[in-house]
Design a protein around this motif. Sequence first.
Motif, PDB file in Angstrom:
ATOM      1  N   VAL A   1      -3.786   8.417   4.598  1.00  0.00           N
ATOM      2  CA  VAL A   1      -3.992   9.709   3.937  1.00  0.00           C
ATOM      3  C   VAL A   1      -3.766  10.808   4.974  1.00  0.00           C
ATOM      4  O   VAL A   1      -4.462  10.853   6.000  1.00  0.00           O
ATOM      5  N   ASP A   2      -2.788  11.653   4.717  1.00  0.00           N
ATOM      6  CA  ASP A   2      -2.449  12.747   5.637  1.00  0.00           C
ATOM      7  C   ASP A   2      -2.175  12.259   7.057  1.00  0.00           C
ATOM      8  O   ASP A   2      -2.509  12.910   8.052  1.00  0.00           O
ATOM      9  N   GLY A   3      -1.561  11.066   7.172  1.00  0.00           N
ATOM     10  CA  GLY A   3      -1.223  10.532   8.477  1.00  0.00           C
ATOM     11  C   GLY A   3      -2.356   9.799   9.162  1.00  0.00           C
ATOM     12  O   GLY A   3      -2.172   9.279  10.263  1.00  0.00           O
ATOM     13  N   LEU A   4      -3.534   9.748   8.547  1.00  0.00           N
ATOM     14  CA  LEU A   4      -4.670   9.029   9.109  1.00  0.00           C
ATOM     15  C   LEU A   4      -4.734   7.624   8.518  1.00  0.00           C
ATOM     16  O   LEU A   4      -4.757   7.451   7.290  1.00  0.00           O
ATOM     17  N   GLU A   5      -4.763   6.621   9.377  1.00  0.00           N
ATOM     18  CA  GLU A   5      -4.783   5.234   8.944  1.00  0.00           C
ATOM     19  C   GLU A   5      -6.085   4.903   8.219  1.00  0.00           C
ATOM     20  O   GLU A   5      -7.168   5.271   8.658  1.00  0.00           O
TER      21      GLU A   5
ATOM     22  N   GLY B   1       0.804  -1.216   0.000  1.00  0.00           N
ATOM     23  CA  GLY B   1       0.000   0.000   0.000  1.00  0.00           C
ATOM     24  C   GLY B   1       0.837   1.265   0.000  1.00  0.00           C
ATOM     25  O   GLY B   1       2.054   1.234   0.224  1.00  0.00           O
ATOM     26  N   LEU B   2       0.190   2.382  -0.277  1.00  0.00           N
ATOM     27  CA  LEU B   2       0.846   3.687  -0.351  1.00  0.00           C
ATOM     28  C   LEU B   2       0.354   4.611   0.757  1.00  0.00           C
ATOM     29  O   LEU B   2      -0.796   4.533   1.195  1.00  0.00           O
ATOM     30  N   ARG B   3       1.237   5.505   1.175  1.00  0.00           N
ATOM     31  CA  ARG B   3       0.879   6.593   2.080  1.00  0.00           C
ATOM     32  C   ARG B   3       0.741   7.856   1.223  1.00  0.00           C
ATOM     33  O   ARG B   3       1.665   8.231   0.505  1.00  0.00           O
TER      34      ARG B   3
ATOM     35  N   TYR C   1     -10.697  10.390   4.617  1.00  0.00           N
ATOM     36  CA  TYR C   1     -10.266  10.170   5.992  1.00  0.00           C
ATOM     37  C   TYR C   1     -11.126   9.124   6.716  1.00  0.00           C
ATOM     38  O   TYR C   1     -10.648   8.434   7.610  1.00  0.00           O
ATOM     39  N   VAL C   2     -12.391   9.030   6.345  1.00  0.00           N
ATOM     40  CA  VAL C   2     -13.310   8.120   7.053  1.00  0.00           C
ATOM     41  C   VAL C   2     -13.658   6.883   6.228  1.00  0.00           C
ATOM     42  O   VAL C   2     -14.538   6.112   6.593  1.00  0.00           O
ATOM     43  N   ALA C   3     -12.963   6.681   5.120  1.00  0.00           N
ATOM     44  CA  ALA C   3     -13.255   5.543   4.255  1.00  0.00           C
ATOM     45  C   ALA C   3     -12.789   4.234   4.886  1.00  0.00           C
ATOM     46  O   ALA C   3     -11.823   4.193   5.659  1.00  0.00           O
ATOM     47  N   ASP C   4     -13.466   3.154   4.541  1.00  0.00           N
ATOM     48  CA  ASP C   4     -13.044   1.820   4.953  1.00  0.00           C
ATOM     49  C   ASP C   4     -11.846   1.353   4.118  1.00  0.00           C
ATOM     50  O   ASP C   4     -10.964   0.654   4.619  1.00  0.00           O
ATOM     51  N   GLU C   5     -11.865   1.732   2.842  1.00  0.00           N
ATOM     52  CA  GLU C   5     -10.764   1.402   1.935  1.00  0.00           C
ATOM     53  C   GLU C   5     -10.569   2.562   0.966  1.00  0.00           C
ATOM     54  O   GLU C   5     -11.531   3.266   0.619  1.00  0.00           O
TER      55      GLU C   5
END
Length: 324
Positions: A269-273, A139-141, A249-253
């Motif tokens: 995304v932006d440090g949010l897992e 995966g990517l950050r 930010y609130v997505a499951d995937e």
Amino acid sequence: MTVLEKPPYIWFKDAVRPWEEATVHVWTEAVVRAASVFEGMRGYWNEQESRHYFLHMPDHMRRLADSARVARIPRIVTFEECLGALHDLLSAMPYREDVYIRPTLFLEEGRYSVGGSPDDCGFFVAIFPSPREKSITSGLRCQISSWQRADDASAPPRVKAAASYYNLRFARMEATSNGYDEAILLNRQGKVAETGGASVFLVRDGRIVTPHVGSSILESITRRSAIELLTAELGLRVDEREVERSELYVADEVFLTGTLCEITPVVDVDGLEIGDRKPGPVTRELQERYYAACRQGQADRRGWLTAGPVLPGEDGSRGKEDGL
């Protein structure tokens, strides 16, 4: 990101030539004003048939022609011309592995990048070995970029032009300098657009969402393939609409689709897992369906694949045509 090594040959000026001989003057329009359009295609190696299969080649050639039309580059490159170039190149460089293909049209002469005739244009095709990215598994950050995606009123994203990628270069440099792998750009309206080379999808509560083609994105061929697989084979609904930054930010995937990245999960995304920092179930199932489709060879029933030349085996023998 993939670093492509220079191959020994390139198709340039209607023939296969040594890489070092494919030169143009520094005062061509392609150099001075970035007057060129291009495509990125994949060729998937089929060991059993000893040949490559080019993914969505007619669609890529159609988009190249559309880009040239909007960019006023007055030369038509036919499907047959490009396929012939690929045959010549792969005969000179018999890569027995997956490859990335870059057909490019450019202006050599013209005043302010307006070419007068096809004689003012150049065309080349380059092929590079292209192994699968590790990020497909890991995966990517991603970082939301401070740079805005250009829109149809400034640099139309549906035109796959070299000049457009300067905008995307700024975003990627910003993201990597901040420790991320890739940038996600917003459009002028502050909605999610795309990355520097891929379309963005998110999954939330079993629904798949992706920015619509009016969101300052490339009319991506891989994006369209993903939607086809998600809807027709997985029975899932895909909403093409405006996407808010906070939805990521609130997505499951979250996953990306593109020629080079294929189907790549986003784990941050932006440090949010995102999820549990691993590819989610929808992403994994889509990956399996997509990669299987790319590897169908002559069993392809979707019309996605174009057969390349049969290459000699490592012992010099040639594979069977199998009626193709």
